[in-house]
Design an enzyme around this catalytic site. Structure first.
Site, PDB file in Angstrom:
ATOM      1  N   GLU A   1      64.737  74.887  32.332  1.00 12.39           N
ATOM      2  CA  GLU A   1      64.274  75.996  33.167  1.00 12.39           C
ATOM      3  C   GLU A   1      64.774  77.334  32.654  1.00 12.39           C
ATOM      4  O   GLU A   1      64.125  78.354  32.841  1.00 12.39           O
ATOM      5  CB  GLU A   1      64.710  75.775  34.615  1.00 12.39           C
ATOM      6  CG  GLU A   1      64.045  76.709  35.609  1.00 12.39           C
ATOM      7  CD  GLU A   1      64.180  76.239  37.042  1.00 12.39           C
ATOM      8  OE1 GLU A   1      64.460  77.088  37.898  1.00 12.39           O
ATOM      9  OE2 GLU A   1      64.007  75.030  37.308  1.00 12.39           O
TER      10      GLU A   1
ATOM     11  N   ASP B   1      65.081  72.423  36.786  1.00 13.02           N
ATOM     12  CA  ASP B   1      65.956  72.102  37.914  1.00 13.02           C
ATOM     13  C   ASP B   1      65.414  70.912  38.691  1.00 13.02           C
ATOM     14  O   ASP B   1      64.201  70.815  38.939  1.00 13.02           O
ATOM     15  CB  ASP B   1      66.088  73.304  38.845  1.00 13.02           C
ATOM     16  CG  ASP B   1      67.168  74.268  38.366  1.00 13.02           C
ATOM     17  OD1 ASP B   1      67.736  74.032  37.286  1.00 13.02           O
ATOM     18  OD2 ASP B   1      67.429  75.261  39.077  1.00 13.02           O
TER      19      ASP B   1
ATOM     20  N   TYR C   1      74.924  70.900  41.572  1.00 17.28           N
ATOM     21  CA  TYR C   1      73.665  71.604  41.844  1.00 17.28           C
ATOM     22  C   TYR C   1      73.692  72.240  43.233  1.00 17.28           C
ATOM     23  O   TYR C   1      73.919  71.563  44.237  1.00 17.28           O
ATOM     24  CB  TYR C   1      72.512  70.610  41.741  1.00 17.28           C
ATOM     25  CG  TYR C   1      71.146  71.223  41.875  1.00 17.28           C
ATOM     26  CD1 TYR C   1      70.600  71.977  40.847  1.00 17.28           C
ATOM     27  CD2 TYR C   1      70.398  71.050  43.034  1.00 17.28           C
ATOM     28  CE1 TYR C   1      69.342  72.533  40.968  1.00 17.28           C
ATOM     29  CE2 TYR C   1      69.134  71.599  43.163  1.00 17.28           C
ATOM     30  CZ  TYR C   1      68.608  72.345  42.130  1.00 17.28           C
ATOM     31  OH  TYR C   1      67.360  72.902  42.248  1.00 17.28           O
TER      32      TYR C   1
END
Length: 743
Positions: A9, A107, A322
């Site tokens: 990403e 992601d 995350y």
């Protein structure tokens, strides 16, 4: 020899991936190439849904007869020139004959899936896809994830939910915005932006603003006394507040004066003394919403600022897992990582005691930590099990967020905190004064927070403040040393801050304090943890909301939009929450994309029809601000300003333009300027050229040519300097020199 193309990403993720895969990697223009892999990146959303005029030229004009616009198949366009350059890199790489497979390393969530799906469709590639699913950016986690690549087809339902969210927002937002703007052209300057998620969020803020405007403050009185027990030992003074039954408020000053007079220099008796124990469980681990809420209340961070710090800690520092998660639990396969993580963070002195306790446990208390059913895409935000955490390289924002996550991680494995609550009643001449005391008996999990362990103690409120009480006995006599009354006024509800609003959005506009109940409702909230920051920033961008310190203040434009919509379903947080819940079900396969999109189209059709009817003849009443200070004619509000001229009467030319440094000046500010020539208090919501917000006083000033202008009435403005930094930006890197945007 064939190679695999890895599409990340962001460039930083691509670089981290290259450190794990077999090298060496050489640097190309927008990619890295090694012996077995080529790595490139999307730089966020390279591709987006096309605007209506991309489908048909007639949509360039906004006409009610063309609504609703619902494409049979949505078209994709490259976002901008910068995106075009990187998109061309990806296309060329996908077209290479030696590339035989692709790894989606965006992601691991709904938006990451959408970024990849759109660019892959736009590139027209048919090469097989595998999915890299990362919870952490540590080398070990990346290596493990590459060893467990998932077939792209396994994520089909996630892609379906991502496309549904994007297309639903396009259909509802595009059609509702066009319908409202067409009907309100004469009332508003610019488009009336409406949306599936932003409008119910605005409605929550506007309804609170209306409560504040309608609030009528009422005076009341309280009576406080200081008591000193007459028996030994001396020096045991404490405070009490008079209560008439359960009510500490007195309606008149005369009643308060009578209580004071009756108790002055008197001696009372402690007629009631009770002690109870209160146990407080440690809070659950952080998800993004709770992290943003706590950072807002503790440090005044905006949602965007917290998310940016958490994302840096995940990507750059590899210190947190995350962040864009809505789970507050860990999966069972992470149990073995808990103590190694505690050992790692415990290397720093401020966490050593808390870590030592966790490491000393023979059996970890996992009942409120491990729950496989409540971990879907991602688990709670916790520190990573890395070789080390580069704390010395973190910014102040990053350190604060890191500290919050580390302490929460350690605290959840600690025992309950135990408090002793003491309630005392002191009776003086039949008047009862109540006292509250609180003492921590067992610090438990609160010990992890050190000096903040007693943060539970509240400041003064109507009940009286909680005190650290001396030893007292029921039946003791206590002399009144001081007694006095104080006049107060009732206060309106507080405006929402980023932190309080995000918790309301999480439960679709419902006030829910219970932590476990919030958990049950979070799948039906407004937006997602990953999108809520952008929703608030969008409301500010379109001029519906301004920041005043930590408070989110709805502008007159925002208030008018919600007033005009009335009870339309578009303003309902509950409806939006139901849609978000359906998107979650599409992810799990419990609902279908076709059924959801069919309902969205029906909603758009009914919304266009209702807005057409409701807003067709609407005229927003323009404010009359009284006589012009120059010619005496009435000053009337119009779309762009406040002036004494009209089509029938040109007036003298006096005007206060609404637009000033990125802000629309409201009627109240214009009225004050006309009346006194300047504002007494600073006005909020101005923006400098860098986009940073600031507040400033204003003054009406006349030029040498006789024209009146609104200028900043501040020393820095008179010296030609830049405005002060906004409160929310003070922890960021020093700004470059700037001046306020031109009025």
């Amino acid at each position: 020899m064939s190679k695999t193309l890895v599409i990340a990403e962001k460039p930083s993720v691509g670089r981290d991936v290259s450190k794990v895969l077999t090298g060496p990697f050489s640097k190309g223009d927008g990619f890295l190439e090694g012996p077995d892999h080529v790595i490139t990146w999307a730089v966020g959303h390279l591709v987006q849904l096309a605007e209506p005029d991309e489908y048909d030229d007639r949509f360039k004009k906004w006409r009610m007869a063309d609504l609703p616009i619902v494409p049979e198949r949505f078209r994709l366009v490259i976002r901008d020139e910068r995106s075009k350059k990187q998109m061309n890199v990806i296309k060329r790489l996908l077209a290479r004959e030696d590339i035989d497979s692709v790894v989606n390393a965006c992601d691991a969530g709904r938006e990451g899936e959408l970024i990849f799906a759109y660019l892959y469709e736009k590139a027209g590639s048919k090469k097989p896809i595998k999915r890299l699913w990362l919870h952490s950016m540590t080398p070990g986690a990346i290596r493990d994830a590459f060893g467990e690549l998932r077939p792209g087809a396994d994520l089909a339902s996630l892609e379906a939910a991502a496309r549904s969210r994007s297309e639903a927002d396009w259909i509802v937002g595009m059609n509702a915005t066009r319908a409202a703007t067409i009907r309100l052209r004469s009332a508003f300057d610019g488009a009336v932006s409406l949306g599936r998620v932003q409008t119910p969020t605005l409605a929550i803020l506007a309804r609170r603003e209306q409560e504040i405007r309608e609030f009528v403050p009422e005076p009341y009185w309280i009576v406080d006394a200081t008591f000193d027990p007459t028996a030994e030992p001396s020096g045991r003074a404490y405070e009490g507040r008079f209560h008439a039954g359960a009510n500490p408020r007195l309606k008149t000053g005369e009643e308060a004066a009578a209580v004071v007079e009756a108790c002055r220099d008197a001696t009372g008796e402690i007629t009631k003394l009770t002690k109870t124990e209160q146990k407080q469980r440690p809070p659950l681990l952080y998800d993004l919403t709770r992290l943003q809420s706590d950072a807002s209340s503790r440090y005044g961070f905006t949602l965007r600022r917290t998310l940016a710090a958490a994302q840096r800690l995940y990507e750059e520092h590899q210190a947190l897992t995350y962040p864009r998660t809505n789970s507050r639990y860990l999966p069972s396969d992470m149990v073995d990582e808990i103590k190694p993580i505690a050992r790692l963070v415990g290397e720093r002195s401020e966490y050593s005691e808390g870590a030592r306790y966790v490491l000393g446990l023979d059996v970890l208390p996992l009942g409120r930590v491990i729950n496989d059913e409540k971990v879907t895409d991602h688990h709670a935000i916790i520190p990573t099990n890395a070789e080390h955490h580069p704390v010395d390289k973190m910014s102040e924002d990053d350190l604060r967020i890191y500290d919050m996550v580390v302490r929460r991680f350690l605290a959840v494995f600690h025992p309950e905190a135990v408090f002793e609550n003491t309630r005392v009643e002191t009776t003086v001449s039949d008047y009862v004064f109540r006292t509250r005391g609180k003492r921590i008996l067992v610090p438990g999990w609160r010990a992890v927070y050190g000096e903040t362990a007693d943060a539970e103690e509240r400041g003064d409120d109507d009940e009286g403040r909680e005190q650290q009480l001396p030893r007292l006995e029921q039946g003791e006599s206590a002399a009144v040393k001081e007694v006095a009354s104080e006049e107060k006024v009732t206060q309106p509800p507080r405006r929402y801050s980023d932190g309080s609003l995000v918790t309301i959005m999480e439960t679709a506009g419902k006030l829910v304090d219970d932590e476990e109940l919030r958990e049950a409702m979070k799948d039906s909230g407004i937006g997602t943890p990953a999108t809520r920051a952008a929703i608030i920033e969008r409301l500010i961008q379109v001029g519906y909301v301004e920041r005043d310190g930590r408070a989110l203040v709805v502008t007159e434009k925002g208030m008018n939009v919600i007033r005009l919509l009335g009870e339309h379903a578009l303003t309902s947080p509950g409806l939006t929450g139901e849609w978000e819940a359906r998107l979650s079900k599409i992810e799990t396969g419990e609902d279908s994309r076709e059924a959801f999109m069919g309902d969205i189209v029906k909603f758009a059709e009914s919304t266009v029809g209702e807005l057409d009817t409701k807003l067709k003849d609407v005229r927003i009443e323009r404010a009359n601000l009284g006589p012009c200070p120059v010619c005496g004619r009435d000053i009337i509000e119009n779309r762009k300003g406040y002036s004494c001229w009209s089509r029938e009467d040109p007036g003298c030319g006096f005007v206060i333009w609404k637009s000033k440094a990125g802000k629309q000046l409201p009627v109240s500010v214009a009225r004050e300027l006309i009346k006194t020539g300047r504002t007494e208090k600073p006005v909020t919501g101005f923006k400098g050229r860098s986009g940073r917000s600031f507040r400033a006083r204003l003054a009406l000033q006349q030029s040498d040519e006789g024209k009146w202008r609104v200028e900043f009435d501040e020393p820095w403005a008179k010296e030609g300097a830049k405005p002060p930094e906004a409160e929310e930006e003070q922890q960021q890197a020093p700004p470059s020199a700037e001046h306020p945007a031109a009025a």
